[in-house]
Motif scaffolding. Structure first.
Motif, mmCIF file in Angstrom:
data_model
loop_
_atom_site.group_PDB
_atom_site.id
_atom_site.type_symbol
_atom_site.label_atom_id
_atom_site.label_comp_id
_atom_site.label_asym_id
_atom_site.label_seq_id
_atom_site.Cartn_x
_atom_site.Cartn_y
_atom_site.Cartn_z
ATOM 1 N N LYS A 69 0.817 -1.206 0.000
ATOM 2 C CA LYS A 69 0.000 0.000 0.000
ATOM 3 C C LYS A 69 0.857 1.264 0.000
ATOM 4 N N ASN A 70 2.087 1.136 0.520
ATOM 5 C CA ASN A 70 2.977 2.287 0.642
ATOM 6 C C ASN A 70 4.179 2.166 -0.290
ATOM 7 N N LYS A 71 4.880 3.268 -0.464
ATOM 8 C CA LYS A 71 6.067 3.276 -1.303
ATOM 9 C C LYS A 71 7.190 2.464 -0.652
ATOM 10 N N VAL A 72 8.025 1.865 -1.478
ATOM 11 C CA VAL A 72 9.109 1.011 -1.002
ATOM 12 C C VAL A 72 10.302 1.860 -0.583
ATOM 13 N N SER A 73 10.938 1.470 0.542
ATOM 14 C CA SER A 73 12.075 2.221 1.065
ATOM 15 C C SER A 73 13.395 1.756 0.451
ATOM 16 N N LEU A 78 18.426 -2.266 -0.825
ATOM 17 C CA LEU A 78 19.704 -2.719 -0.281
ATOM 18 C C LEU A 78 19.689 -4.237 -0.068
ATOM 19 N N THR A 79 18.561 -4.750 0.411
ATOM 20 C CA THR A 79 18.419 -6.197 0.597
ATOM 21 C C THR A 79 18.516 -6.926 -0.736
ATOM 22 N N LEU A 80 17.887 -6.373 -1.770
ATOM 23 C CA LEU A 80 17.963 -6.975 -3.096
ATOM 24 C C LEU A 80 19.399 -6.957 -3.611
ATOM 25 N N LYS A 81 20.123 -5.872 -3.343
ATOM 26 C CA LYS A 81 21.528 -5.788 -3.784
ATOM 27 C C LYS A 81 22.349 -6.911 -3.150
ATOM 28 N N ALA A 82 22.105 -7.202 -1.890
ATOM 29 C CA ALA A 82 22.846 -8.265 -1.212
ATOM 30 C C ALA A 82 22.575 -9.621 -1.866
ATOM 31 N N GLY A 99 5.267 2.660 -6.162
ATOM 32 C CA GLY A 99 6.447 3.499 -6.314
ATOM 33 C C GLY A 99 7.418 3.379 -5.158
ATOM 34 N N TYR A 100 8.333 4.356 -5.056
ATOM 35 C CA TYR A 100 9.467 4.271 -4.138
ATOM 36 C C TYR A 100 9.658 5.581 -3.377
ATOM 37 N N GLN A 101 10.226 5.459 -2.170
ATOM 38 C CA GLN A 101 10.494 6.637 -1.356
ATOM 39 C C GLN A 101 11.635 7.458 -1.946
ATOM 40 N N SER A 102 11.739 8.679 -1.464
ATOM 41 C CA SER A 102 12.760 9.595 -1.955
ATOM 42 C C SER A 102 14.160 9.021 -1.752
ATOM 43 N N GLY A 103 14.995 9.143 -2.769
ATOM 44 C CA GLY A 103 16.373 8.682 -2.703
ATOM 45 C C GLY A 103 16.567 7.248 -3.145
ATOM 46 N N THR A 104 15.483 6.488 -3.233
ATOM 47 C CA THR A 104 15.595 5.072 -3.591
ATOM 48 C C THR A 104 16.056 4.903 -5.033
ATOM 49 N N GLN A 105 15.533 5.734 -5.931
ATOM 50 C CA GLN A 105 15.878 5.635 -7.349
ATOM 51 C C GLN A 105 17.368 5.882 -7.564
ATOM 52 N N THR A 106 17.916 6.910 -6.925
ATOM 53 C CA THR A 106 19.335 7.237 -7.072
ATOM 54 C C THR A 106 20.212 6.094 -6.572
ATOM 55 N N PHE A 107 19.828 5.526 -5.421
ATOM 56 C CA PHE A 107 20.571 4.406 -4.843
ATOM 57 C C PHE A 107 20.537 3.201 -5.776
ATOM 58 N N LYS A 114 17.201 -2.083 -11.467
ATOM 59 C CA LYS A 114 16.096 -1.459 -12.194
ATOM 60 C C LYS A 114 14.861 -1.418 -11.307
ATOM 61 N N LEU A 115 14.245 -0.240 -11.211
ATOM 62 C CA LEU A 115 12.998 -0.076 -10.456
ATOM 63 C C LEU A 115 11.844 0.128 -11.431
#
Length: 239
Positions: A69-73, A78-82, A99-107, A114-115
Protein backbone atom coordinates in the motif's frame (compact mmCIF):
# COMPACT_ATOMS: atom_id res chain seq x y z
CA UNK A 1 -7.10 -18.02 -7.19
CA UNK A 2 -4.33 -15.86 -5.75
CA UNK A 3 -3.64 -16.06 -2.01
CA UNK A 4 -2.69 -12.39 -1.82
CA UNK A 5 -1.82 -9.34 -3.89
CA UNK A 6 1.85 -10.31 -3.89
CA UNK A 7 1.09 -13.65 -5.55
CA UNK A 8 -0.94 -11.85 -8.18
CA UNK A 9 1.87 -9.43 -8.97
CA UNK A 10 4.45 -12.21 -9.16
CA UNK A 11 2.23 -14.21 -11.52
CA UNK A 12 1.77 -11.12 -13.65
CA UNK A 13 5.52 -10.58 -13.91
CA UNK A 14 5.99 -14.24 -14.79
CA UNK A 15 3.34 -13.93 -17.51
CA UNK A 16 4.95 -10.69 -18.72
CA UNK A 17 8.35 -12.29 -19.30
CA UNK A 18 7.02 -15.60 -20.57
CA UNK A 19 5.08 -13.77 -23.27
CA UNK A 20 8.04 -11.61 -24.24
CA UNK A 21 10.23 -14.73 -24.25
CA UNK A 22 8.06 -16.17 -27.02
CA UNK A 23 9.43 -13.40 -29.24
CA UNK A 24 12.99 -14.53 -28.63
CA UNK A 25 15.04 -17.49 -29.81
CA UNK A 26 17.01 -17.69 -26.55
CA UNK A 27 16.67 -20.61 -24.15
CA UNK A 28 14.69 -18.89 -21.40
CA UNK A 29 13.29 -20.01 -18.06
CA UNK A 30 10.81 -18.03 -15.94
CA UNK A 31 9.82 -19.24 -12.45
CA UNK A 32 8.00 -17.85 -9.43
CA UNK A 33 8.90 -18.64 -5.80
CA UNK A 34 12.21 -20.02 -7.04
CA UNK A 35 14.91 -21.28 -4.64
CA UNK A 36 18.53 -20.75 -5.68
CA UNK A 37 21.76 -21.19 -3.72
CA UNK A 38 24.13 -18.25 -3.57
CA UNK A 39 27.94 -18.25 -3.40
CA UNK A 40 27.69 -18.00 0.38
CA UNK A 41 25.73 -21.26 0.57
CA UNK A 42 22.57 -19.38 1.52
CA UNK A 43 19.35 -20.39 -0.23
CA UNK A 44 17.40 -17.42 -1.59
CA UNK A 45 13.69 -17.62 -2.39
CA UNK A 46 13.17 -15.40 -5.45
CA UNK A 47 9.78 -13.88 -6.20
CA UNK A 48 10.29 -14.20 -9.96
CA UNK A 49 13.41 -15.74 -11.50
CA UNK A 50 14.31 -15.13 -15.17
CA UNK A 51 17.21 -16.98 -16.76
CA UNK A 52 18.61 -17.11 -20.29
CA UNK A 53 21.80 -18.36 -21.92
CA UNK A 54 23.88 -16.14 -24.20
CA UNK A 55 27.26 -17.06 -25.71
CA UNK A 56 27.49 -20.05 -23.38
CA UNK A 57 26.96 -17.92 -20.25
CA UNK A 58 23.86 -18.17 -18.05
CA UNK A 59 22.42 -14.77 -17.18
CA UNK A 60 19.95 -14.31 -14.34
CA UNK A 61 17.41 -11.62 -13.51
CA UNK A 62 16.21 -11.50 -9.89
CA UNK A 63 12.80 -9.89 -9.38
CA UNK A 64 11.47 -8.65 -6.06
CA UNK A 65 7.75 -7.82 -6.16
CA UNK A 66 6.37 -5.38 -3.58
CA UNK A 67 2.63 -5.03 -4.06
CA UNK A 68 2.30 -2.85 -0.97
CA UNK A 69 0.00 0.00 0.00
CA UNK A 70 2.98 2.29 0.64
CA UNK A 71 6.07 3.28 -1.30
CA UNK A 72 9.11 1.01 -1.00
CA UNK A 73 12.07 2.22 1.06
CA UNK A 74 15.76 2.24 0.14
CA UNK A 75 16.43 -0.53 2.70
CA UNK A 76 14.47 -3.03 0.58
CA UNK A 77 16.61 -2.21 -2.45
CA UNK A 78 19.70 -2.72 -0.28
CA UNK A 79 18.42 -6.20 0.60
CA UNK A 80 17.96 -6.97 -3.10
CA UNK A 81 21.53 -5.79 -3.78
CA UNK A 82 22.85 -8.26 -1.21
CA UNK A 83 21.00 -11.10 -2.96
CA UNK A 84 22.29 -10.31 -6.45
CA UNK A 85 25.82 -9.93 -5.06
CA UNK A 86 25.49 -13.51 -3.80
CA UNK A 87 24.19 -14.95 -7.10
CA UNK A 88 26.65 -15.04 -10.04
CA UNK A 89 25.82 -13.26 -13.32
CA UNK A 90 22.64 -11.73 -11.97
CA UNK A 91 20.95 -8.36 -12.08
CA UNK A 92 18.12 -7.09 -9.92
CA UNK A 93 14.71 -5.67 -10.74
CA UNK A 94 12.19 -4.46 -8.19
CA UNK A 95 8.53 -4.04 -9.09
CA UNK A 96 6.36 -1.85 -6.86
CA UNK A 97 3.07 -0.48 -8.24
CA UNK A 98 2.94 2.26 -5.55
CA UNK A 99 6.45 3.50 -6.31
CA UNK A 100 9.47 4.27 -4.14
CA UNK A 101 10.49 6.64 -1.36
CA UNK A 102 12.76 9.59 -1.95
CA UNK A 103 16.37 8.68 -2.70
CA UNK A 104 15.59 5.07 -3.59
CA UNK A 105 15.88 5.63 -7.35
CA UNK A 106 19.34 7.24 -7.07
CA UNK A 107 20.57 4.41 -4.84
CA UNK A 108 19.19 1.76 -7.19
CA UNK A 109 20.70 3.36 -10.30
CA UNK A 110 24.11 3.54 -8.63
CA UNK A 111 24.02 -0.21 -8.01
CA UNK A 112 22.55 -1.13 -11.40
CA UNK A 113 19.15 -2.17 -10.04
CA UNK A 114 16.10 -1.46 -12.19
CA UNK A 115 13.00 -0.08 -10.46
CA UNK A 116 9.60 -0.55 -12.08
CA UNK A 117 6.35 1.03 -10.94
CA UNK A 118 2.91 1.46 -12.44
CA UNK A 119 -0.35 -0.41 -12.76
CA UNK A 120 -0.94 -3.97 -13.94
CA UNK A 121 -2.52 -2.49 -17.04
CA UNK A 122 0.66 -0.60 -17.95
CA UNK A 123 2.74 -3.78 -17.61
CA UNK A 124 0.34 -5.77 -19.75
CA UNK A 125 0.33 -2.98 -22.32
CA UNK A 126 4.06 -3.48 -22.81
CA UNK A 127 3.52 -7.18 -23.47
CA UNK A 128 0.72 -6.69 -25.96
CA UNK A 129 2.38 -3.83 -27.81
CA UNK A 130 5.61 -5.83 -28.06
CA UNK A 131 3.77 -8.79 -29.52
CA UNK A 132 1.86 -6.60 -31.95
CA UNK A 133 5.05 -4.96 -33.18
CA UNK A 134 6.44 -8.37 -34.10
CA UNK A 135 3.37 -9.76 -35.85
CA UNK A 136 1.86 -6.75 -37.59
CA UNK A 137 -0.09 -8.11 -40.56
CA UNK A 138 1.35 -7.21 -43.95
CA UNK A 139 -0.35 -7.27 -47.35
CA UNK A 140 0.24 -11.02 -47.71
CA UNK A 141 -1.89 -11.99 -44.69
CA UNK A 142 -5.23 -13.50 -45.71
CA UNK A 143 -8.19 -12.52 -43.57
CA UNK A 144 -9.00 -15.81 -41.95
CA UNK A 145 -11.34 -15.01 -40.35
CA UNK A 146 -11.40 -11.18 -40.59
CA UNK A 147 -10.10 -7.97 -42.16
CA UNK A 148 -9.61 -4.61 -40.48
CA UNK A 149 -8.32 -1.10 -41.11
CA UNK A 150 -4.86 -0.07 -39.94
CA UNK A 151 -3.04 3.25 -39.97
CA UNK A 152 -0.12 3.89 -42.33
CA UNK A 153 2.44 6.68 -42.26
CA UNK A 154 3.49 9.00 -45.09
CA UNK A 155 5.82 6.29 -46.42
CA UNK A 156 3.02 3.75 -46.59
CA UNK A 157 4.39 1.73 -43.66
CA UNK A 158 2.13 0.50 -40.87
CA UNK A 159 2.35 2.57 -37.68
CA UNK A 160 1.08 -0.34 -35.57
CA UNK A 161 -2.21 1.40 -34.79
CA UNK A 162 -5.55 -0.25 -35.53
CA UNK A 163 -8.14 2.28 -36.69
CA UNK A 164 -11.19 2.48 -34.43
CA UNK A 165 -14.60 3.95 -35.14
CA UNK A 166 -16.90 5.73 -32.70
CA UNK A 167 -20.61 5.12 -32.18
CA UNK A 168 -23.38 7.49 -31.07
CA UNK A 169 -22.58 6.93 -27.40
CA UNK A 170 -18.97 8.01 -27.88
CA UNK A 171 -17.49 4.53 -27.53
CA UNK A 172 -14.80 3.46 -29.98
CA UNK A 173 -14.55 -0.01 -31.53
CA UNK A 174 -12.09 -1.84 -33.71
CA UNK A 175 -14.33 -3.18 -36.46
CA UNK A 176 -13.65 -6.62 -37.88
CA UNK A 177 -14.92 -7.30 -41.42
CA UNK A 178 -15.68 -10.67 -42.98
CA UNK A 179 -15.06 -9.24 -46.44
CA UNK A 180 -11.96 -7.46 -47.72
CA UNK A 181 -14.17 -5.56 -50.15
CA UNK A 182 -16.38 -4.25 -47.34
CA UNK A 183 -13.34 -3.21 -45.33
CA UNK A 184 -11.96 -1.34 -48.34
CA UNK A 185 -15.29 0.41 -48.96
CA UNK A 186 -15.41 1.52 -45.29
CA UNK A 187 -12.19 3.52 -45.61
CA UNK A 188 -12.78 7.21 -44.89
CA UNK A 189 -9.18 8.10 -44.06
CA UNK A 190 -6.44 8.27 -46.70
CA UNK A 191 -3.99 7.08 -44.04
CA UNK A 192 -5.82 3.79 -43.59
CA UNK A 193 -5.10 0.48 -45.25
CA UNK A 194 -6.90 -2.87 -45.26
CA UNK A 195 -5.08 -5.75 -43.58
CA UNK A 196 -6.03 -9.38 -43.01
CA UNK A 197 -6.46 -10.74 -39.51
CA UNK A 198 -5.54 -14.40 -39.13
CA UNK A 199 -5.93 -16.49 -35.98
CA UNK A 200 -2.58 -15.39 -34.55
CA UNK A 201 -3.47 -11.72 -34.88
CA UNK A 202 -6.97 -12.33 -33.55
CA UNK A 203 -5.52 -14.04 -30.46
CA UNK A 204 -3.46 -10.94 -29.68
CA UNK A 205 -6.39 -8.60 -30.30
CA UNK A 206 -8.49 -10.67 -27.89
CA UNK A 207 -5.73 -10.27 -25.27
CA UNK A 208 -5.73 -6.54 -25.92
CA UNK A 209 -9.51 -6.50 -25.43
CA UNK A 210 -9.45 -8.56 -22.22
CA UNK A 211 -6.54 -6.81 -20.51
CA UNK A 212 -6.51 -3.29 -21.90
CA UNK A 213 -10.14 -2.54 -22.69
CA UNK A 214 -10.02 -2.53 -26.49
CA UNK A 215 -13.61 -2.85 -27.73
CA UNK A 216 -14.19 -5.13 -30.69
CA UNK A 217 -17.09 -5.21 -33.13
CA UNK A 218 -18.04 -7.33 -36.13
CA UNK A 219 -19.44 -5.78 -39.30
CA UNK A 220 -22.18 -8.14 -40.36
CA UNK A 221 -22.11 -9.06 -44.03
CA UNK A 222 -23.88 -6.44 -46.26
CA UNK A 223 -25.15 -4.72 -43.11
CA UNK A 224 -24.72 -1.03 -42.35
CA UNK A 225 -24.10 -1.65 -38.65
CA UNK A 226 -21.33 -3.25 -36.60
CA UNK A 227 -22.17 -5.35 -33.57
CA UNK A 228 -20.03 -5.14 -30.43
CA UNK A 229 -18.65 -8.53 -29.46
CA UNK A 230 -16.94 -9.98 -26.39
CA UNK A 231 -13.40 -11.32 -26.75
CA UNK A 232 -14.39 -14.66 -25.19
CA UNK A 233 -17.10 -15.12 -27.81
CA UNK A 234 -14.59 -14.48 -30.58
CA UNK A 235 -12.20 -17.04 -29.11
CA UNK A 236 -14.95 -19.64 -28.74
CA UNK A 237 -16.08 -19.34 -32.35
CA UNK A 238 -12.96 -18.43 -34.30
CA UNK A 239 -9.89 -19.69 -32.40
Amino acid sequence: MFKNKGDRLESLIQYFYQELSKLSNKNIKVKTKYDIDGKSGTTHNIDVYYQFELNGIIHRVIFECKNWKNKVSKDKVLTLKAIIDDIPNSVGVMVAPKGYQSGTQTFAEHHGIKLISGSEQSLLAIVVQSKLSVVLPDETVIGEPFYCLMEKDNNGELTGNYIQNGDESGKFFLILYFSKKEARESRTDLKSVVRGIDKNHLTILCEYSEHLGLKLAIKQFVSTEALGVDANLLKNYFL
